[in-house]
Write a protein that holds these residues in place. Structure first.
Motif, PDB file in Angstrom:
ATOM      1  N   VAL A  89      14.349 -28.262  28.148  1.00 15.71           N
ATOM      2  CA  VAL A  89      15.270 -28.762  27.132  1.00 15.71           C
ATOM      3  C   VAL A  89      16.582 -27.979  27.253  1.00 15.71           C
ATOM      4  O   VAL A  89      16.618 -26.787  26.964  1.00 15.71           O
ATOM      5  CB  VAL A  89      14.690 -28.591  25.710  1.00 15.71           C
ATOM      6  CG1 VAL A  89      15.695 -29.076  24.673  1.00 15.71           C
ATOM      7  CG2 VAL A  89      13.379 -29.349  25.579  1.00 15.71           C
ATOM      8  N   ARG A  91      20.183 -26.278  26.549  1.00 14.57           N
ATOM      9  CA  ARG A  91      20.624 -25.622  25.325  1.00 14.57           C
ATOM     10  C   ARG A  91      21.555 -26.517  24.513  1.00 14.57           C
ATOM     11  O   ARG A  91      21.477 -26.565  23.286  1.00 14.57           O
ATOM     12  CB  ARG A  91      21.336 -24.310  25.669  1.00 14.57           C
ATOM     13  CG  ARG A  91      21.757 -23.529  24.422  1.00 14.57           C
ATOM     14  CD  ARG A  91      22.507 -22.267  24.789  1.00 14.57           C
ATOM     15  NE  ARG A  91      22.887 -21.534  23.595  1.00 14.57           N
ATOM     16  CZ  ARG A  91      22.119 -20.667  22.958  1.00 14.57           C
ATOM     17  NH1 ARG A  91      20.906 -20.434  23.415  1.00 14.57           N
ATOM     18  NH2 ARG A  91      22.536 -20.031  21.878  1.00 14.57           N
ATOM     19  N   HIS A  92      22.467 -27.236  25.197  1.00 15.38           N
ATOM     20  CA  HIS A  92      23.414 -28.064  24.446  1.00 15.38           C
ATOM     21  C   HIS A  92      22.695 -29.194  23.698  1.00 15.38           C
ATOM     22  O   HIS A  92      23.108 -29.586  22.608  1.00 15.38           O
ATOM     23  CB  HIS A  92      24.483 -28.625  25.385  1.00 15.38           C
ATOM     24  CG  HIS A  92      23.959 -29.630  26.383  1.00 15.38           C
ATOM     25  ND1 HIS A  92      23.388 -29.252  27.585  1.00 15.38           N
ATOM     26  CD2 HIS A  92      23.905 -30.988  26.341  1.00 15.38           C
ATOM     27  CE1 HIS A  92      23.022 -30.334  28.245  1.00 15.38           C
ATOM     28  NE2 HIS A  92      23.312 -31.394  27.529  1.00 15.38           N
ATOM     29  N   GLU A  93      21.607 -29.727  24.294  1.00 13.94           N
ATOM     30  CA  GLU A  93      20.848 -30.760  23.594  1.00 13.94           C
ATOM     31  C   GLU A  93      20.153 -30.173  22.363  1.00 13.94           C
ATOM     32  O   GLU A  93      20.083 -30.803  21.308  1.00 13.94           O
ATOM     33  CB  GLU A  93      19.817 -31.381  24.536  1.00 13.94           C
ATOM     34  CG  GLU A  93      20.419 -32.207  25.668  1.00 13.94           C
ATOM     35  CD  GLU A  93      19.352 -32.905  26.485  1.00 13.94           C
ATOM     36  OE1 GLU A  93      18.170 -32.907  26.046  1.00 13.94           O
ATOM     37  OE2 GLU A  93      19.681 -33.446  27.556  1.00 13.94           O
ATOM     38  N   MET A  94      19.619 -28.961  22.517  1.00 14.36           N
ATOM     39  CA  MET A  94      18.956 -28.315  21.399  1.00 14.36           C
ATOM     40  C   MET A  94      19.937 -28.053  20.259  1.00 14.36           C
ATOM     41  O   MET A  94      19.638 -28.304  19.090  1.00 14.36           O
ATOM     42  CB  MET A  94      18.313 -27.008  21.859  1.00 14.36           C
ATOM     43  CG  MET A  94      17.459 -26.318  20.800  1.00 14.36           C
ATOM     44  SD  MET A  94      18.393 -25.213  19.708  1.00 14.36           S
ATOM     45  CE  MET A  94      18.787 -23.900  20.835  1.00 14.36           C
ATOM     46  N   GLU A  95      21.154 -27.558  20.579  1.00 11.91           N
ATOM     47  CA  GLU A  95      22.154 -27.283  19.556  1.00 11.91           C
ATOM     48  C   GLU A  95      22.580 -28.565  18.844  1.00 11.91           C
ATOM     49  O   GLU A  95      22.738 -28.592  17.614  1.00 11.91           O
ATOM     50  CB  GLU A  95      23.361 -26.593  20.181  1.00 11.91           C
ATOM     51  CG  GLU A  95      23.071 -25.177  20.659  1.00 11.91           C
ATOM     52  CD  GLU A  95      24.284 -24.530  21.282  1.00 11.91           C
ATOM     53  OE1 GLU A  95      25.304 -25.241  21.466  1.00 11.91           O
ATOM     54  OE2 GLU A  95      24.244 -23.324  21.582  1.00 11.91           O
ATOM     55  N   ALA A  96      22.773 -29.634  19.624  1.00 16.05           N
ATOM     56  CA  ALA A  96      23.176 -30.904  19.014  1.00 16.05           C
ATOM     57  C   ALA A  96      22.091 -31.421  18.069  1.00 16.05           C
ATOM     58  O   ALA A  96      22.387 -31.927  16.980  1.00 16.05           O
ATOM     59  CB  ALA A  96      23.478 -31.934  20.104  1.00 16.05           C
ATOM     60  N   LYS A  97      20.826 -31.286  18.492  1.00 10.99           N
ATOM     61  CA  LYS A  97      19.730 -31.744  17.644  1.00 10.99           C
ATOM     62  C   LYS A  97      19.645 -30.893  16.379  1.00 10.99           C
ATOM     63  O   LYS A  97      19.397 -31.420  15.269  1.00 10.99           O
ATOM     64  CB  LYS A  97      18.412 -31.647  18.422  1.00 10.99           C
ATOM     65  CG  LYS A  97      17.231 -32.315  17.710  1.00 10.99           C
ATOM     66  CD  LYS A  97      17.415 -33.818  17.658  1.00 10.99           C
ATOM     67  CE  LYS A  97      16.202 -34.519  17.086  1.00 10.99           C
ATOM     68  NZ  LYS A  97      16.392 -35.977  16.994  1.00 10.99           N
ATOM     69  N   HIS A 100      22.424 -31.903  14.023  1.00 10.82           N
ATOM     70  CA  HIS A 100      22.130 -33.205  13.426  1.00 10.82           C
ATOM     71  C   HIS A 100      21.093 -33.067  12.312  1.00 10.82           C
ATOM     72  O   HIS A 100      21.232 -33.674  11.235  1.00 10.82           O
ATOM     73  CB  HIS A 100      21.636 -34.159  14.508  1.00 10.82           C
ATOM     74  CG  HIS A 100      21.186 -35.500  13.970  1.00 10.82           C
ATOM     75  ND1 HIS A 100      22.071 -36.448  13.528  1.00 10.82           N
ATOM     76  CD2 HIS A 100      19.939 -36.023  13.805  1.00 10.82           C
ATOM     77  CE1 HIS A 100      21.395 -37.503  13.094  1.00 10.82           C
ATOM     78  NE2 HIS A 100      20.102 -37.273  13.257  1.00 10.82           N
ATOM     79  N   GLN A 123      14.137 -28.130  19.752  1.00 11.11           N
ATOM     80  CA  GLN A 123      13.697 -28.325  21.136  1.00 11.11           C
ATOM     81  C   GLN A 123      12.354 -29.022  21.219  1.00 11.11           C
ATOM     82  O   GLN A 123      12.089 -29.788  22.149  1.00 11.11           O
ATOM     83  CB  GLN A 123      13.657 -26.988  21.882  1.00 11.11           C
ATOM     84  CG  GLN A 123      12.892 -25.883  21.185  1.00 11.11           C
ATOM     85  CD  GLN A 123      13.792 -25.007  20.359  1.00 11.11           C
ATOM     86  OE1 GLN A 123      14.626 -25.512  19.630  1.00 11.11           O
ATOM     87  NE2 GLN A 123      13.642 -23.694  20.476  1.00 11.11           N
ATOM     88  N   ILE A 126      12.998 -32.741  20.675  1.00 16.58           N
ATOM     89  CA  ILE A 126      13.528 -33.382  21.889  1.00 16.58           C
ATOM     90  C   ILE A 126      12.411 -33.632  22.884  1.00 16.58           C
ATOM     91  O   ILE A 126      12.312 -34.692  23.503  1.00 16.58           O
ATOM     92  CB  ILE A 126      14.629 -32.499  22.500  1.00 16.58           C
ATOM     93  CG1 ILE A 126      15.829 -32.424  21.545  1.00 16.58           C
ATOM     94  CG2 ILE A 126      15.060 -33.029  23.855  1.00 16.58           C
ATOM     95  CD1 ILE A 126      16.908 -31.456  21.995  1.00 16.58           C
ATOM     96  N   LYS A 130      11.010 -37.224  24.432  1.00 21.98           N
ATOM     97  CA  LYS A 130      10.906 -37.513  25.867  1.00 21.98           C
ATOM     98  C   LYS A 130       9.493 -37.947  26.228  1.00 21.98           C
ATOM     99  O   LYS A 130       9.291 -38.839  27.051  1.00 21.98           O
ATOM    100  CB  LYS A 130      11.310 -36.275  26.673  1.00 21.98           C
ATOM    101  CG  LYS A 130      12.785 -35.931  26.586  1.00 21.98           C
ATOM    102  CD  LYS A 130      13.111 -34.711  27.427  1.00 21.98           C
ATOM    103  CE  LYS A 130      14.590 -34.386  27.369  1.00 21.98           C
ATOM    104  NZ  LYS A 130      14.929 -33.184  28.161  1.00 21.98           N
TER     105      LYS A 130
END
Length: 518
Positions: A89, A91-97, A100, A123, A126, A130
């Motif tokens: 996962v 890091r940028h996806e984790m921060e965005a989630k 949100h 994370q 996410i 997936k």
């Protein structure tokens, strides 16, 4: 006295000379402007400036300061804790989630009502998304054979669809051992979270050059805290986790979880994350049932690796340990995972030397065939030197030694007779190098038999299951023109096939690339 016409004497010139005039000014005089306002104004007259209009500025409403509840702060800290970082996962996806999730809770005024201690980390959300979007696993299709009236090889007819599997040998071996070692690796199944570590410990993969003594105050740790403060609004978190002390000697596990994902250790293991011997035995029984029912190798392999890790960190070396490695090795053989099999056989060699039980004869025979496959003559000689006289008379080891002798003498007829009658699961290892031996045998056939031979002869000599399989093998090496239909049946044109299969033989013996080879 003035001269005639009123011209002063100073300006009069003598006759015959040019008159002298004063030089023109070098600039044009202008009246200085007193203001920046536009509009006509008279020379030498000041224009009264216009009064500027006052600009009214509306006061901005101060931003409403959000008082973040302590559970939210703890949730953010857990999200950025290195122990909870998931490698798959970003890091940028984790921060965005994370943003949100908190934004939705803020907009709905539910910051105080959500159970932040129990909701999944961003994370984990996410990863779950997936997994739910992944397609179902599909079994690979079987190889397509030539359609037609291909005859079955009588020498192999009784062996078709009867190659022994890991489940067969497991039933034969030891019903006394209650659980086989298999591990959970498939993300599509419900796994538990990986092993977690103390909250103040940084993952060594993220700081490979840091001394152990300075982990708590490293530059990486400071940067991590800065990024966390930037994200969560600048507050200083006071949430602290009391780390469980790591054991200094052999770990005694206390975990009661049966299924656990494999995760490479980067710090001393924690007892609460390690399963003890009785739980591991229950895990083995569970994995046996799942392997028989589902046949999901990715999941089983991961679960076995996890079991092997728990056995290693607890330094458990007994008959159950041997059983775990043997079952995992057989499953790896059945699925053609030669790298994982090699790891198992390497550990089994050390366990057999300690005389803790198991099936050393079976796996020593596998070891001989493995080194034949990898063309490792040095290791093969070492294995042969360690064999006792009694072991050389065992059926499995005797078969492996006969295979080695047949190949050393170039006796492909005997080699394929041995291939058709392989004990235990040795046929899976022989399958890995039987293709190159068939190419070598075909190359020799083309030199010895001319101008052609019956395709039936090739089928019987090279251990094919049917004439169709033999024809397909020739087709696979661009030999379509080497098969010809005659009165007595389909024939293989050996006189024209020499160069084709000689080149294929050289290419097959050129390199053996094995992942995990010793």
């Amino acid at each position: 006295m003035n001269a005639p016409w009123g011209i002063p004497h100073s300006q009069m010139v003598a006759p015959g000379t040019a008159p002298h005039y004063p030089p023109p000014p070098a600039y044009t005089p202008v009246v200085v402007r007193q203001t920046f306002t536009t509009g006509p104004y008279a020379m030498g007259q000041q224009v009264s400036p216009t009064q500027p209009q006052p600009i009214t500025v509306e006061p901005m409403e101060p931003k409403k300061k959000i008082d973040w509840p302590q559970p939210v702060r703890d949730y953010v800290q857990r999200s950025f804790d290195p122990c909870n970082v998931l490698p798959d996962v970003p890091r940028h996806e984790m921060e965005a989630k994370l943003k949100h999730t908190i934004s939705v809770a803020t907009d709905s005024n539910s910051l105080d009502t959500i159970d932040w201690a129990n909701i999944p980390l961003p994370q984990q959300m996410i990863r779950l998304e997936k997994v739910q979007a992944a397609p179902a696993w599909i079994q690979e299709s079987v190889n397509v054979h030539i359609n037609g009236n291909g005859q079955i090889n009588p020498a192999r007819e009784h062996l078709i669809s009867k190659k022994r599997t890991s489940q067969d040998l497991d039933r034969d071996d030891n019903e006394s051992v209650s659980t086989p070692p298999w591990r959970n690796t498939n993300n599509r199944n419900g796994f538990e979270d990986r092993i977690t570590y103390p909250a103040n410990r940084i993952d060594k993969r993220q700081q490979p050059f840091q001394d152990d003594a300075s982990k708590g105050t490293s530059k990486f740790q400071k940067n991590l805290e800065k990024r966390q403060r930037r994200f969560d609004g600048g507050y200083k978190s006071t949430y602290k986790v009391s780390p469980e002390p790591a054991a200094t000697g052999p770990v005694v596990g206390t975990s009661q979880t049966l299924e656990k994902r494999y995760f490479r250790l980067t710090a001393p293991p924690i007892p609460s994350q390690v399963r003890p011997d009785p739980i591991l035995r229950q895990t083995l029984e569970l994995l046996k049932k799942k392997w028989k029912k589902e046949g999901n190798y990715s999941y089983i392999c991961d679960q076995f690796k996890s079991m092997r890790q728990d056995l290693t960190v607890q330094r458990i070396k007994n008959e159950f340990t041997v059983t775990v490695y043997e079952i995992h090795g057989r499953i790896a053989l059945e699925k053609g995972d030669i790298g994982e099999y090699n790891q198992c056989q390497t550990q089994l060699k050390a366990l057999y030397d300690q005389k803790v039980g198991g099936n050393p004869v079976e796996f020593k025979a596998y070891r001989i065939l493995y080194f034949i496959h990898t063309s490792n003559r040095t290791a093969l000689n070492d294995v042969l030197a360690d064999l006792t006289t009694a072991e050389k008379e065992e059926k499995a080891i005797k078969h492996a030694l006969n295979v080695r002798s047949a190949l050393a003498l170039g006796n492909y007829h005997r080699f394929f007779r041995l291939y058709l009658d392989t004990p235990n699961m040795g046929a899976y290892l022989m399958d890995m190098f039987v293709v190159r031996e068939r190419l070598s045998a075909l190359s020799n056939m083309c030199k010895a038999y001319k101008p052609d031979v019956k395709l039936r002869f090739v089928t019987e000599e090279l251990g094919f299951e049917s004439d169709g399989d033999a024809a397909q093998f020739i087709y696979d090496y661009n030999g379509q023109h080497l098969l010809e239909e005659k009165e007595d049946g389909l024939r293989f044109l050996t006189g024209k096939a020499g160069q084709t299969f000689e080149s294929a033989k050289i290419q097959a013996f050129k390199k053996v690339d094995i992942k995990g080879q010793i």
